[in-house]
Design a protein around this motif. Sequence first.
Motif, PDB file in Angstrom:
ATOM      1  N   ALA A 157      11.561 -28.412  12.713  1.00 33.55           N
ATOM      2  CA  ALA A 157      11.883 -29.655  12.006  1.00 33.55           C
ATOM      3  C   ALA A 157      11.062 -29.865  10.740  1.00 33.55           C
ATOM      4  O   ALA A 157      11.596 -30.269   9.701  1.00 33.55           O
ATOM      5  CB  ALA A 157      11.715 -30.843  12.957  1.00 33.55           C
ATOM      6  N   ASP A 158       9.760 -29.628  10.821  1.00 36.78           N
ATOM      7  CA  ASP A 158       8.897 -29.937   9.685  1.00 36.78           C
ATOM      8  C   ASP A 158       7.558 -29.229   9.850  1.00 36.78           C
ATOM      9  O   ASP A 158       7.340 -28.495  10.833  1.00 36.78           O
ATOM     10  CB  ASP A 158       8.682 -31.448   9.552  1.00 36.78           C
ATOM     11  N   CYS A 188       9.968 -23.860   8.102  1.00 37.32           N
ATOM     12  CA  CYS A 188      10.516 -25.193   7.867  1.00 37.32           C
ATOM     13  C   CYS A 188      10.704 -25.403   6.378  1.00 37.32           C
ATOM     14  O   CYS A 188      10.145 -24.678   5.550  1.00 37.32           O
ATOM     15  CB  CYS A 188       9.604 -26.274   8.456  1.00 37.32           C
ATOM     16  N   ARG A 189      11.478 -26.394   6.049  1.00 38.56           N
ATOM     17  CA  ARG A 189      11.676 -26.807   4.657  1.00 38.56           C
ATOM     18  C   ARG A 189      10.668 -27.911   4.332  1.00 38.56           C
ATOM     19  O   ARG A 189      10.454 -28.814   5.144  1.00 38.56           O
ATOM     20  CB  ARG A 189      13.107 -27.306   4.455  1.00 38.56           C
ATOM     21  N   ARG A 190      10.093 -27.841   3.138  1.00 36.42           N
ATOM     22  CA  ARG A 190       9.119 -28.849   2.722  1.00 36.42           C
ATOM     23  C   ARG A 190       9.775 -29.875   1.813  1.00 36.42           C
ATOM     24  O   ARG A 190      10.759 -29.576   1.126  1.00 36.42           O
ATOM     25  CB  ARG A 190       7.955 -28.170   1.987  1.00 36.42           C
ATOM     26  N   PRO A 191       9.238 -31.085   1.754  1.00 34.15           N
ATOM     27  CA  PRO A 191       9.819 -32.112   0.878  1.00 34.15           C
ATOM     28  C   PRO A 191       9.836 -31.715  -0.586  1.00 34.15           C
ATOM     29  O   PRO A 191      10.669 -32.208  -1.353  1.00 34.15           O
ATOM     30  CB  PRO A 191       8.914 -33.329   1.122  1.00 34.15           C
ATOM     31  N   HIS A 195       9.227 -23.769   1.038  1.00 36.52           N
ATOM     32  CA  HIS A 195       9.325 -23.505   2.469  1.00 36.52           C
ATOM     33  C   HIS A 195       7.948 -23.126   2.992  1.00 36.52           C
ATOM     34  O   HIS A 195       7.062 -22.739   2.229  1.00 36.52           O
ATOM     35  CB  HIS A 195      10.326 -22.382   2.745  1.00 36.52           C
TER      36      HIS A 195
END
Length: 262
Positions: A157-158, A188-191, A195
Amino acid sequence: MNVQELLCFGTVPGGGNAALVVQDDHSSADQRQQFARERNQPACVFVDAAPDGAIVLDYFYPHARSPLCLHATLAAARVLLSPQRPLLTVRTALRGQQLTLTLVDDKVFIRLAPQTPPGVALAPDLPGRLLAAPGVTLASAPTVASVGSPKLLLEVADAAALHALTPDLAAIAAWGAQHGVSGCYAWCRRPDGAHEGRNFNHLDPAQEDSATGVAAGALTVHLGAGLTLYQGGNTGQPCRIVTRRDGENILIGGETAFRSTT
Protein backbone atom coordinates in the motif's frame (compact mmCIF):
# COMPACT_ATOMS: atom_id res chain seq x y z
CA MET A 1 44.59 -9.81 -9.27
CA ASN A 2 43.41 -6.21 -9.26
CA VAL A 3 40.47 -5.44 -6.95
CA GLN A 4 38.60 -2.12 -6.96
CA GLU A 5 35.73 -1.29 -4.63
CA LEU A 6 32.91 0.99 -5.74
CA LEU A 7 29.72 2.32 -4.23
CA CYS A 8 26.73 2.29 -6.54
CA PHE A 9 23.36 4.08 -6.61
CA GLY A 10 24.16 6.18 -3.51
CA THR A 11 22.17 9.31 -2.72
CA VAL A 12 24.87 10.93 -0.54
CA PRO A 13 28.70 11.01 -0.72
CA GLY A 14 30.11 7.82 0.74
CA GLY A 15 26.78 6.02 0.41
CA GLY A 16 25.50 3.30 -1.88
CA ASN A 17 25.65 -0.43 -2.46
CA ALA A 18 29.21 -1.77 -2.49
CA ALA A 19 30.64 -3.97 -5.24
CA LEU A 20 34.11 -5.36 -5.89
CA VAL A 21 35.38 -5.33 -9.47
CA VAL A 22 38.10 -7.95 -9.95
CA GLN A 23 40.41 -7.95 -12.98
CA ASP A 24 43.42 -10.08 -13.97
CA ASP A 25 42.10 -13.11 -12.14
CA HIS A 26 42.24 -16.70 -13.39
CA SER A 27 40.79 -18.59 -10.44
CA SER A 28 38.08 -21.26 -10.63
CA ALA A 29 34.42 -20.69 -9.85
CA ASP A 30 34.88 -22.36 -6.46
CA GLN A 31 37.83 -20.11 -5.66
CA ARG A 32 35.84 -17.06 -6.70
CA GLN A 33 32.97 -18.11 -4.47
CA GLN A 34 35.39 -18.46 -1.57
CA PHE A 35 36.79 -14.98 -2.32
CA ALA A 36 33.28 -13.48 -2.33
CA ARG A 37 32.45 -15.25 0.92
CA GLU A 38 35.62 -14.02 2.62
CA ARG A 39 35.24 -10.42 1.42
CA ASN A 40 31.55 -10.48 2.41
CA GLN A 41 30.56 -7.53 0.23
CA PRO A 42 27.12 -7.36 -1.39
CA ALA A 43 28.56 -8.46 -4.76
CA CYS A 44 31.76 -9.25 -6.65
CA VAL A 45 32.12 -9.15 -10.42
CA PHE A 46 35.07 -10.79 -12.15
CA VAL A 47 36.03 -9.26 -15.51
CA ASP A 48 37.32 -11.92 -17.91
CA ALA A 49 38.52 -11.97 -21.51
CA ALA A 50 36.93 -14.78 -23.53
CA PRO A 51 38.85 -16.62 -26.30
CA ASP A 52 36.77 -14.77 -28.90
CA GLY A 53 37.92 -11.43 -27.46
CA ALA A 54 34.65 -10.62 -25.70
CA ILE A 55 34.57 -9.21 -22.17
CA VAL A 56 32.69 -11.52 -19.83
CA LEU A 57 31.29 -10.57 -16.41
CA ASP A 58 31.05 -13.29 -13.76
CA TYR A 59 28.99 -12.41 -10.65
CA PHE A 60 29.28 -13.76 -7.12
CA TYR A 61 27.40 -12.95 -3.94
CA PRO A 62 28.78 -14.23 -0.63
CA HIS A 63 26.25 -17.07 -0.72
CA ALA A 64 25.99 -17.91 -4.45
CA ARG A 65 27.04 -17.31 -8.02
CA SER A 66 24.54 -15.17 -9.92
CA PRO A 67 23.50 -14.96 -13.58
CA LEU A 68 23.25 -11.16 -13.36
CA CYS A 69 23.87 -8.36 -10.85
CA LEU A 70 23.24 -4.88 -12.16
CA HIS A 71 24.83 -2.86 -9.37
CA ALA A 72 28.03 -4.89 -9.89
CA THR A 73 27.66 -4.31 -13.64
CA LEU A 74 27.37 -0.58 -13.00
CA ALA A 75 30.58 -0.77 -10.97
CA ALA A 76 32.31 -2.65 -13.81
CA ALA A 77 31.08 -0.05 -16.28
CA ARG A 78 32.67 2.72 -14.21
CA VAL A 79 35.97 0.84 -14.25
CA LEU A 80 35.93 -0.16 -17.93
CA LEU A 81 34.51 2.93 -19.64
CA SER A 82 36.28 6.20 -20.37
CA PRO A 83 35.81 9.23 -22.66
CA GLN A 84 37.98 7.32 -25.14
CA ARG A 85 35.77 4.21 -24.80
CA PRO A 86 32.24 5.41 -23.93
CA LEU A 87 30.45 2.33 -25.27
CA LEU A 88 31.18 -1.33 -24.61
CA THR A 89 29.24 -4.55 -25.14
CA VAL A 90 29.86 -7.34 -22.65
CA ARG A 91 28.21 -10.66 -21.89
CA THR A 92 27.42 -12.53 -18.71
CA ALA A 93 29.27 -15.69 -17.74
CA LEU A 94 26.39 -17.98 -16.78
CA ARG A 95 23.84 -17.25 -19.50
CA GLY A 96 25.69 -15.31 -22.15
CA GLN A 97 23.29 -12.38 -21.88
CA GLN A 98 24.51 -9.33 -23.78
CA LEU A 99 24.71 -6.00 -21.96
CA THR A 100 25.71 -2.63 -23.39
CA LEU A 101 27.60 -0.31 -21.06
CA THR A 102 27.46 3.39 -21.90
CA LEU A 103 29.04 6.57 -20.54
CA VAL A 104 27.02 9.76 -21.04
CA ASP A 105 28.10 13.04 -19.42
CA ASP A 106 30.22 11.10 -16.91
CA LYS A 107 27.21 8.95 -15.95
CA VAL A 108 27.21 5.21 -16.58
CA PHE A 109 24.19 3.26 -17.79
CA ILE A 110 23.47 -0.35 -18.63
CA ARG A 111 21.30 -1.12 -21.67
CA LEU A 112 19.62 -4.52 -21.71
CA ALA A 113 16.56 -6.26 -23.06
CA PRO A 114 13.60 -7.67 -21.12
CA GLN A 115 13.74 -11.43 -20.67
CA THR A 116 10.92 -13.96 -20.67
CA PRO A 117 10.25 -14.87 -17.01
CA PRO A 118 9.40 -18.39 -15.84
CA GLY A 119 5.75 -19.27 -16.20
CA VAL A 120 4.74 -19.55 -12.57
CA ALA A 121 1.23 -20.00 -11.21
CA LEU A 122 0.81 -17.55 -8.32
CA ALA A 123 -1.61 -18.93 -5.74
CA PRO A 124 -3.84 -16.32 -4.04
CA ASP A 125 -2.28 -17.02 -0.65
CA LEU A 126 1.33 -16.90 -1.92
CA PRO A 127 2.07 -13.22 -1.09
CA GLY A 128 0.77 -13.66 2.45
CA ARG A 129 2.83 -16.81 2.98
CA LEU A 130 6.05 -15.31 1.65
CA LEU A 131 5.62 -11.97 3.42
CA ALA A 132 4.55 -13.70 6.66
CA ALA A 133 1.41 -11.57 6.52
CA PRO A 134 -1.62 -13.84 6.08
CA GLY A 135 -4.46 -12.02 4.39
CA VAL A 136 -2.28 -9.15 3.17
CA THR A 137 -4.01 -6.95 0.61
CA LEU A 138 -1.70 -5.94 -2.23
CA ALA A 139 -2.18 -2.73 -4.19
CA SER A 140 -2.01 -4.65 -7.48
CA ALA A 141 -1.81 -8.24 -8.66
CA PRO A 142 1.52 -10.00 -8.05
CA THR A 143 3.59 -10.76 -11.11
CA VAL A 144 6.98 -12.13 -12.18
CA ALA A 145 9.14 -10.01 -14.51
CA SER A 146 12.77 -10.17 -15.57
CA VAL A 147 15.69 -8.44 -17.23
CA GLY A 148 17.88 -11.47 -16.60
CA SER A 149 17.23 -12.40 -12.97
CA PRO A 150 13.47 -12.93 -12.44
CA LYS A 151 11.73 -11.23 -9.53
CA LEU A 152 8.33 -11.74 -7.94
CA LEU A 153 6.94 -8.21 -7.71
CA LEU A 154 4.58 -7.45 -4.82
CA GLU A 155 3.06 -3.96 -4.58
CA VAL A 156 2.15 -2.94 -1.05
CA ALA A 157 0.00 0.00 0.00
CA ASP A 158 2.62 2.56 0.98
CA ALA A 159 6.08 3.14 2.46
CA ALA A 160 4.90 2.44 6.01
CA ALA A 161 3.65 -1.00 4.95
CA LEU A 162 6.86 -1.60 3.01
CA HIS A 163 9.16 -0.83 5.92
CA ALA A 164 7.07 -2.85 8.36
CA LEU A 165 7.54 -6.10 6.42
CA THR A 166 9.25 -9.00 8.18
CA PRO A 167 8.95 -11.72 5.52
CA ASP A 168 9.58 -15.44 5.77
CA LEU A 169 13.00 -15.47 4.13
CA ALA A 170 13.33 -19.25 4.21
CA ALA A 171 9.98 -19.63 2.44
CA ILE A 172 11.01 -17.06 -0.19
CA ALA A 173 14.29 -18.88 -0.81
CA ALA A 174 12.58 -22.27 -1.09
CA TRP A 175 9.84 -20.99 -3.40
CA GLY A 176 12.35 -19.13 -5.56
CA ALA A 177 14.60 -22.20 -5.91
CA GLN A 178 11.62 -24.31 -6.89
CA HIS A 179 10.41 -21.92 -9.60
CA GLY A 180 13.61 -20.30 -10.88
CA VAL A 181 12.80 -16.89 -9.41
CA SER A 182 15.44 -14.79 -7.62
CA GLY A 183 13.43 -13.85 -4.55
CA CYS A 184 10.70 -11.26 -4.26
CA TYR A 185 10.69 -7.50 -4.50
CA ALA A 186 8.13 -5.60 -2.44
CA TRP A 187 7.47 -2.08 -3.72
CA CYS A 188 5.15 0.88 -3.40
CA ARG A 189 4.33 4.13 -5.14
CA ARG A 190 5.39 7.34 -3.40
CA PRO A 191 3.38 10.58 -3.29
CA ASP A 192 6.17 12.35 -5.18
CA GLY A 193 5.75 10.07 -8.21
CA ALA A 194 8.82 7.95 -7.48
CA HIS A 195 8.79 4.35 -6.26
CA GLU A 196 10.36 2.61 -3.30
CA GLY A 197 11.22 -1.05 -2.75
CA ARG A 198 12.88 -3.78 -0.72
CA ASN A 199 14.50 -6.93 -2.06
CA PHE A 200 14.18 -10.26 -0.24
CA ASN A 201 16.64 -12.81 -1.59
CA HIS A 202 18.85 -13.76 1.39
CA LEU A 203 18.28 -16.05 4.34
CA ASP A 204 20.01 -13.58 6.66
CA PRO A 205 17.98 -10.36 7.13
CA ALA A 206 21.24 -8.51 7.78
CA GLN A 207 22.17 -9.17 4.12
CA GLU A 208 19.18 -7.27 2.70
CA ASP A 209 20.20 -5.39 -0.45
CA SER A 210 20.57 -1.63 -0.41
CA ALA A 211 19.94 -1.45 -4.17
CA THR A 212 18.74 -4.11 -6.60
CA GLY A 213 19.18 -3.11 -10.24
CA VAL A 214 17.58 -6.27 -11.63
CA ALA A 215 14.47 -5.51 -9.57
CA ALA A 216 14.38 -1.95 -10.92
CA GLY A 217 14.63 -3.39 -14.42
CA ALA A 218 11.90 -5.94 -13.74
CA LEU A 219 9.64 -3.23 -12.33
CA THR A 220 10.27 -1.08 -15.40
CA VAL A 221 9.24 -4.00 -17.61
CA HIS A 222 6.11 -4.52 -15.52
CA LEU A 223 5.07 -0.86 -15.49
CA GLY A 224 6.13 -0.17 -19.07
CA ALA A 225 7.81 3.11 -18.16
CA GLY A 226 11.04 4.50 -16.79
CA LEU A 227 11.13 5.26 -13.09
CA THR A 228 13.06 6.53 -10.12
CA LEU A 229 13.33 3.83 -7.47
CA TYR A 230 14.51 4.35 -3.90
CA GLN A 231 15.84 1.51 -1.78
CA GLY A 232 18.10 1.00 1.22
CA GLY A 233 16.21 2.90 3.88
CA ASN A 234 16.04 -0.29 5.93
CA THR A 235 19.76 -0.95 5.60
CA GLY A 236 21.10 2.50 6.42
CA GLN A 237 22.45 2.91 2.86
CA PRO A 238 19.85 4.95 0.96
CA CYS A 239 20.06 4.39 -2.78
CA ARG A 240 18.39 5.70 -5.92
CA ILE A 241 18.13 3.81 -9.21
CA VAL A 242 17.01 5.54 -12.41
CA THR A 243 15.63 3.64 -15.39
CA ARG A 244 14.56 4.71 -18.87
CA ARG A 245 12.86 3.01 -21.77
CA ASP A 246 14.95 2.92 -24.96
CA GLY A 247 12.66 1.39 -27.56
CA GLU A 248 12.31 -2.25 -26.56
CA ASN A 249 15.36 -1.99 -24.30
CA ILE A 250 15.84 -0.57 -20.84
CA LEU A 251 18.55 1.75 -19.51
CA ILE A 252 19.49 1.44 -15.84
CA GLY A 253 21.80 3.92 -14.15
CA GLY A 254 22.77 5.69 -10.96
CA GLU A 255 25.64 7.22 -9.09
CA THR A 256 28.98 5.38 -8.88
CA ALA A 257 32.07 6.23 -6.83
CA PHE A 258 35.39 4.54 -6.13
CA ARG A 259 35.96 3.73 -2.47
CA SER A 260 39.33 1.98 -2.45
CA THR A 261 41.84 -0.01 -4.52
CA THR A 262 43.70 -3.08 -3.25
